[in-house]
Design a protein around this motif. Structure first.
Motif, mmCIF file in Angstrom:
data_model
loop_
_atom_site.group_PDB
_atom_site.id
_atom_site.type_symbol
_atom_site.label_atom_id
_atom_site.label_comp_id
_atom_site.label_asym_id
_atom_site.label_seq_id
_atom_site.Cartn_x
_atom_site.Cartn_y
_atom_site.Cartn_z
ATOM 1 N N LEU A 86 -14.306 -28.200 -41.872
ATOM 2 C CA LEU A 86 -14.983 -27.086 -41.215
ATOM 3 C C LEU A 86 -16.047 -26.468 -42.118
ATOM 4 O O LEU A 86 -17.009 -25.865 -41.650
ATOM 5 C CB LEU A 86 -13.969 -26.024 -40.790
ATOM 6 C CG LEU A 86 -13.057 -26.412 -39.625
ATOM 7 C CD1 LEU A 86 -11.965 -25.368 -39.438
ATOM 8 C CD2 LEU A 86 -13.856 -26.572 -38.343
ATOM 9 N N GLU A 87 -15.860 -26.644 -43.412
ATOM 10 C CA GLU A 87 -16.828 -26.097 -44.366
ATOM 11 C C GLU A 87 -18.116 -26.914 -44.399
ATOM 12 O O GLU A 87 -19.180 -26.391 -44.736
ATOM 13 C CB GLU A 87 -16.188 -26.050 -45.760
ATOM 14 C CG GLU A 87 -16.921 -25.179 -46.751
ATOM 15 C CD GLU A 87 -16.111 -24.928 -48.014
ATOM 16 O OE1 GLU A 87 -16.742 -24.688 -49.057
ATOM 17 O OE2 GLU A 87 -14.867 -24.992 -47.961
ATOM 18 N N TYR A 139 -6.378 -18.244 -40.425
ATOM 19 C CA TYR A 139 -6.016 -18.363 -41.844
ATOM 20 C C TYR A 139 -7.180 -18.926 -42.664
ATOM 21 O O TYR A 139 -7.434 -18.484 -43.793
ATOM 22 C CB TYR A 139 -4.776 -19.249 -42.004
ATOM 23 C CG TYR A 139 -3.486 -18.572 -41.602
ATOM 24 C CD1 TYR A 139 -3.121 -17.341 -42.147
ATOM 25 C CD2 TYR A 139 -2.639 -19.162 -40.662
ATOM 26 C CE1 TYR A 139 -1.939 -16.723 -41.767
ATOM 27 C CE2 TYR A 139 -1.457 -18.544 -40.279
ATOM 28 C CZ TYR A 139 -1.110 -17.315 -40.836
ATOM 29 O OH TYR A 139 0.049 -16.703 -40.461
ATOM 30 N N ILE A 140 -7.885 -19.896 -42.111
ATOM 31 C CA ILE A 140 -9.043 -20.473 -42.815
ATOM 32 C C ILE A 140 -10.121 -19.411 -43.000
ATOM 33 O O ILE A 140 -10.705 -19.274 -44.087
ATOM 34 C CB ILE A 140 -9.590 -21.686 -42.040
ATOM 35 C CG1 ILE A 140 -8.595 -22.849 -42.113
ATOM 36 C CG2 ILE A 140 -10.946 -22.114 -42.592
ATOM 37 C CD1 ILE A 140 -8.927 -24.001 -41.176
ATOM 38 N N TRP A 170 -11.907 -18.000 -46.468
ATOM 39 C CA TRP A 170 -13.360 -18.090 -46.657
ATOM 40 C C TRP A 170 -13.962 -16.731 -47.001
ATOM 41 O O TRP A 170 -14.853 -16.627 -47.841
ATOM 42 C CB TRP A 170 -14.020 -18.617 -45.383
ATOM 43 C CG TRP A 170 -13.886 -20.085 -45.178
ATOM 44 C CD1 TRP A 170 -13.224 -20.972 -45.985
ATOM 45 C CD2 TRP A 170 -14.412 -20.852 -44.093
ATOM 46 N NE1 TRP A 170 -13.304 -22.232 -45.463
ATOM 47 C CE2 TRP A 170 -14.032 -22.198 -44.304
ATOM 48 C CE3 TRP A 170 -15.154 -20.546 -42.969
ATOM 49 C CZ2 TRP A 170 -14.384 -23.219 -43.437
ATOM 50 C CZ3 TRP A 170 -15.513 -21.556 -42.088
ATOM 51 C CH2 TRP A 170 -15.130 -22.876 -42.318
ATOM 52 N N MET A 171 -13.521 -15.689 -46.327
ATOM 53 C CA MET A 171 -14.159 -14.375 -46.512
ATOM 54 C C MET A 171 -13.984 -13.842 -47.923
ATOM 55 O O MET A 171 -14.706 -12.950 -48.349
ATOM 56 C CB MET A 171 -13.616 -13.371 -45.488
ATOM 57 C CG MET A 171 -12.199 -12.898 -45.743
ATOM 58 S SD MET A 171 -11.644 -11.636 -44.559
ATOM 59 C CE MET A 171 -11.388 -12.584 -43.084
ATOM 60 N N ARG A 172 -13.030 -14.385 -48.662
ATOM 61 C CA ARG A 172 -12.798 -13.924 -50.044
ATOM 62 C C ARG A 172 -13.788 -14.565 -51.028
ATOM 63 O O ARG A 172 -13.870 -14.138 -52.178
ATOM 64 C CB ARG A 172 -11.379 -14.269 -50.487
ATOM 65 C CG ARG A 172 -10.288 -13.654 -49.622
ATOM 66 C CD ARG A 172 -10.180 -12.150 -49.790
ATOM 67 N NE ARG A 172 -9.095 -11.608 -49.002
ATOM 68 C CZ ARG A 172 -9.245 -10.957 -47.863
ATOM 69 N NH1 ARG A 172 -10.472 -10.770 -47.383
ATOM 70 N NH2 ARG A 172 -8.217 -10.488 -47.204
ATOM 71 N N ASN A 183 -19.833 -15.063 -43.387
ATOM 72 C CA ASN A 183 -20.643 -15.226 -42.177
ATOM 73 C C ASN A 183 -20.259 -16.502 -41.428
ATOM 74 O O ASN A 183 -20.253 -16.538 -40.195
ATOM 75 C CB ASN A 183 -22.129 -15.250 -42.540
ATOM 76 C CG ASN A 183 -22.709 -13.853 -42.690
ATOM 77 O OD1 ASN A 183 -22.613 -13.036 -41.788
ATOM 78 N ND2 ASN A 183 -23.307 -13.582 -43.839
ATOM 79 N N ARG A 184 -19.944 -17.539 -42.175
ATOM 80 C CA ARG A 184 -19.526 -18.792 -41.534
ATOM 81 C C ARG A 184 -18.179 -18.594 -40.826
ATOM 82 O O ARG A 184 -17.962 -19.135 -39.736
ATOM 83 C CB ARG A 184 -19.429 -19.892 -42.600
ATOM 84 C CG ARG A 184 -19.291 -21.294 -42.040
ATOM 85 C CD ARG A 184 -19.498 -22.342 -43.109
ATOM 86 N NE ARG A 184 -19.291 -23.681 -42.574
ATOM 87 C CZ ARG A 184 -20.213 -24.388 -41.938
ATOM 88 N NH1 ARG A 184 -21.420 -23.879 -41.752
ATOM 89 N NH2 ARG A 184 -19.946 -25.602 -41.482
ATOM 90 N N ALA A 185 -17.298 -17.828 -41.444
ATOM 91 C CA ALA A 185 -16.008 -17.543 -40.819
ATOM 92 C C ALA A 185 -16.199 -16.764 -39.516
ATOM 93 O O ALA A 185 -15.538 -17.039 -38.503
ATOM 94 C CB ALA A 185 -15.129 -16.748 -41.784
#
Length: 618
Positions: A135-136, A157-158, A162-164, A171-173
């Motif tokens: 997904l990344e 959860y993903i 990511w936000m951390r 932004n992608r999350a």
């Protein structure tokens, strides 16, 4: 051997290389999709050519053995990775039969080769991790379609992980989760709870208050009790942050009636009590919740929540770190780093004498100097360090010697002041201790040369000392606070930080009138109203009436508003002409002096009558 078997022996750097290898593999799969053989051949070739540091660390000298292992890794990675072309589902290769060629490429039959190792001999790759990595690397268009094929809980959860990392990943999350909540309400249920909670976090992190408010309002009225409770919990914390205690408790009670057996109520109630400073009540309720949760914890599913409650009712910074990190991502990691730094604080900076003044200089070591400049560049490129805490926290953790730089400590103090947390003491306590250790090692208590503010390299240390003085005062350690401010005045007699006004007022409060006179004499032509009026008041207390009259007349001529301001029983705070500054002779200056010194005049017999008499004579 399995990855699980290797974990106990691998270093953190080794595992970082393993993660990097999997990320590159996901990228290659994205480009090779759906050609499995092309990926396996490419991965095996790159591994044999030392493209992946992970394989270098294995120290396999036999080239055939290395290719064999790399091929096994490639097959397991492929089998665990969701393919965009297959609706984000893996397309695993068929398992060979015993008489088929072995997957490792040895040319032998499976039964004569890797079959003898069994399944435990194959490298195990996490499907969840490969999903996150794929997904990344997919395109934005593909990312926006992922919700249609993958469990929304997994995406939540993903997104949380990511936000951390940084703003780009956050932004992608958001891009990944937003399509979920564009659906009609009847299509959303309890399985979307984790994703909804992540959406709330992302809106806060990316400064989207309107979107967050709209989501909360929408889901507080949602048919699903679980999603209602998730929104109500968020609304409680927002109102608690705003100091709207009655409203916060009203929403808490609504959530409690809606879902009385929701274990998350424990954390929410204690958080509200903490935000309101009700620590004793928080301790009592925490003990109640620990007993209740123990009875609900049938299969160990509440172990993490129970640990969190224990941490919340603990006073130690280390125990508070996970909670502080929830409220301010990254702050918990900073607490841990500070705790470690205090145990054996390095000394990275040192003092020297240049042009008859004392100066702080960087270490002569080139590597340390480069590291400090790297830190400086990170700080300068982030107006708010907490918006992207990952890069600078990673640098601190990789280089604990940065704790020996007073410049770094100065920057961290500024960052901690920016934290929005109900328990700043959890972060300030270890930071104060580290700052005090470094300052005492760096600066003399009785300097032989001045430590001038004019030298830019000296300012971080002087600011840190000022921070320590203010912190001691906030902790009601007035004696220590005064000693630090006196120390600052010895170091920098020009007093660019305004310590003298605080010191003279404290002297007068303690009845140290002669000390107040001696301090004021160092600033004979001062513009500071506390020095000028404090000088006169100290002389008056000492019975030196003639000199006191002269000093008071000079002070009144310079700041005439003071007389009327001191005599008023009540006074509203004026609007400042320039926020953060005080206008000389202005109404704001008079109001500030009244706030800090009126009690000193009232406590001095006949002082107010004398003030009025001298003002009339002028």
């Amino acid at each position: 051997m399995t990855i699980d078997d290797m974990d106990d022996e691998l270093s953190e750097a080794f595992m970082d290389d393993f993660q990097d290898m999997l990320f590159e593999a996901a990228n290659f799969i994205r480009n090779c999709d759906p050609d499995a053989q092309r990926f396996i051949d490419l991965f095996s070739l790159l591994a044999s050519e030392d493209f992946f540091p992970f394989f270098e660390r294995l120290n396999i000298e036999n080239a055939a053995e290395l290719r064999r292992l790399a091929r096994l890794f490639a097959i397991q990675i492929w089998n665990a990775t969701p393919l965009p072309s297959n609706h984000f589902r893996p397309l695993p290769l068929p398992e060979p039969k015993r008489n088929d060629p072995c997957l490792c490429g040895s040319g032998k039959k499976l039964k004569q080769c890797c079959a003898r190792l069994g399944h435990e001999g194959m490298p195990g790759i996490s499907a969840n991790l490969m999903t996150a990595l794929m997904l990344e690397v997919v395109t934005q268009a593909e990312l926006k379609q992922a919700w249609q094929h993958l469990p929304h809980m997994a995406l939540g959860y993903i997104a949380s992980s990511w936000m951390r990392e940084d703003e780009a990943m956050a932004n992608r999350a958001l891009m990944m989760l937003e399509p979920i909540f564009k659906q009609d309400d009847h299509l959303l249920d309890h399985r979307d709870e984790v994703a909804l909670d992540a959406m709330f976090e992302l809106c806060s992190l990316l400064d989207k208050p309107r979107k967050k408010s709209a989501l909360i309002k929408r889901f507080m009225a949602h048919p699903s009790k679980v999603l209602q409770a998730t929104a109500l919990h968020r609304q409680c914390t927002i109102l608690g942050d705003q100091g709207k205690d009655a409203e916060a408790w009203a929403y808490f009670q609504t959530a409690q009636r809606l879902d009385p057996n929701n274990p998350s109520l424990s954390h929410l109630e204690l958080l509200l009590l903490m935000q309101q400073g009700k620590t004793d009540q928080m301790q009592q309720r925490g003990k109640y919740w620990l007993k209740r949760l123990a009875g609900m914890n049938r299969a160990g599913e509440l172990d993490e929540l129970i640990d969190l409650i224990k941490q919340m009712i603990s006073d130690s910074p280390t125990a508070m770190a996970p909670l502080v990190d929830q409220l301010n991502p990254g702050a918990g990691r900073l607490i841990g780093w500070l705790q470690n730094a205090m145990r054996n604080p390095p000394a990275l900076m040192h003092k020297t004498v240049c042009h008859n003044d004392l100066c702080i200089v960087e270490p002569k070591n080139r590597e340390a100097g480069t590291l400090l400049r790297q830190w400086e560049q990170l700080v300068l490129s982030h107006e708010d360090l907490w918006q992207q805490p990952g890069p600078w926290l990673k640098l601190l953790e990789q280089h604990p010697q940065l704790a020996g730089s007073i410049n770094v400590i100065d920057d961290l103090i500024g960052a901690v002041y920016d934290l929005d947390t109900p328990n700043p003491r959890a972060v300030f306590q270890p930071l104060v201790m580290l700052a005090m250790l470094q300052i005492k090692a760096l600066l003399p208590m009785v300097p032989q040369q001045p430590f001038a503010w004019a030298a830019l390299e000296n300012r971080p240390a002087l600011r840190v000392l000022g921070f320590l003085a203010d912190t001691m005062e906030e902790l009601d350690s007035d004696k220590e606070s005064l000693e630090i401010r006196e120390w600052l005045l010895r170091l920098n007699p020009n007093d660019n930080q305004g310590m003298r006004s605080l010191v003279i007022n404290r002297y007068l409060q303690l009845g140290r009138n002669q000390d107040a006179v001696e301090l004021a004499r160092h600033y004979p032509e001062d513009f500071d109203v506390s020095i000028n009026f404090g000088y006169a008041l100290a002389l008056f207390r000492l019975g030196k009436r003639s000199e006191a009259d002269k000093r008071l007349m000079q002070a009144i001529r310079q700041s005439p508003r003071i007389v009327d301001t001191l005599q008023r029983t009540r006074m509203k705070e004026p609007k400042q002409l320039h926020p953060g500054y005080i206008s000389l002779g202005g109404e704001d200056e008079a109001w500030y002096y009244r706030e800090h010194a009126r009690d000193l005049w009232l406590a001095t017999p006949d002082a107010m009558s004398w003030l009025k008499q001298i003002a009339q004579r002028k």
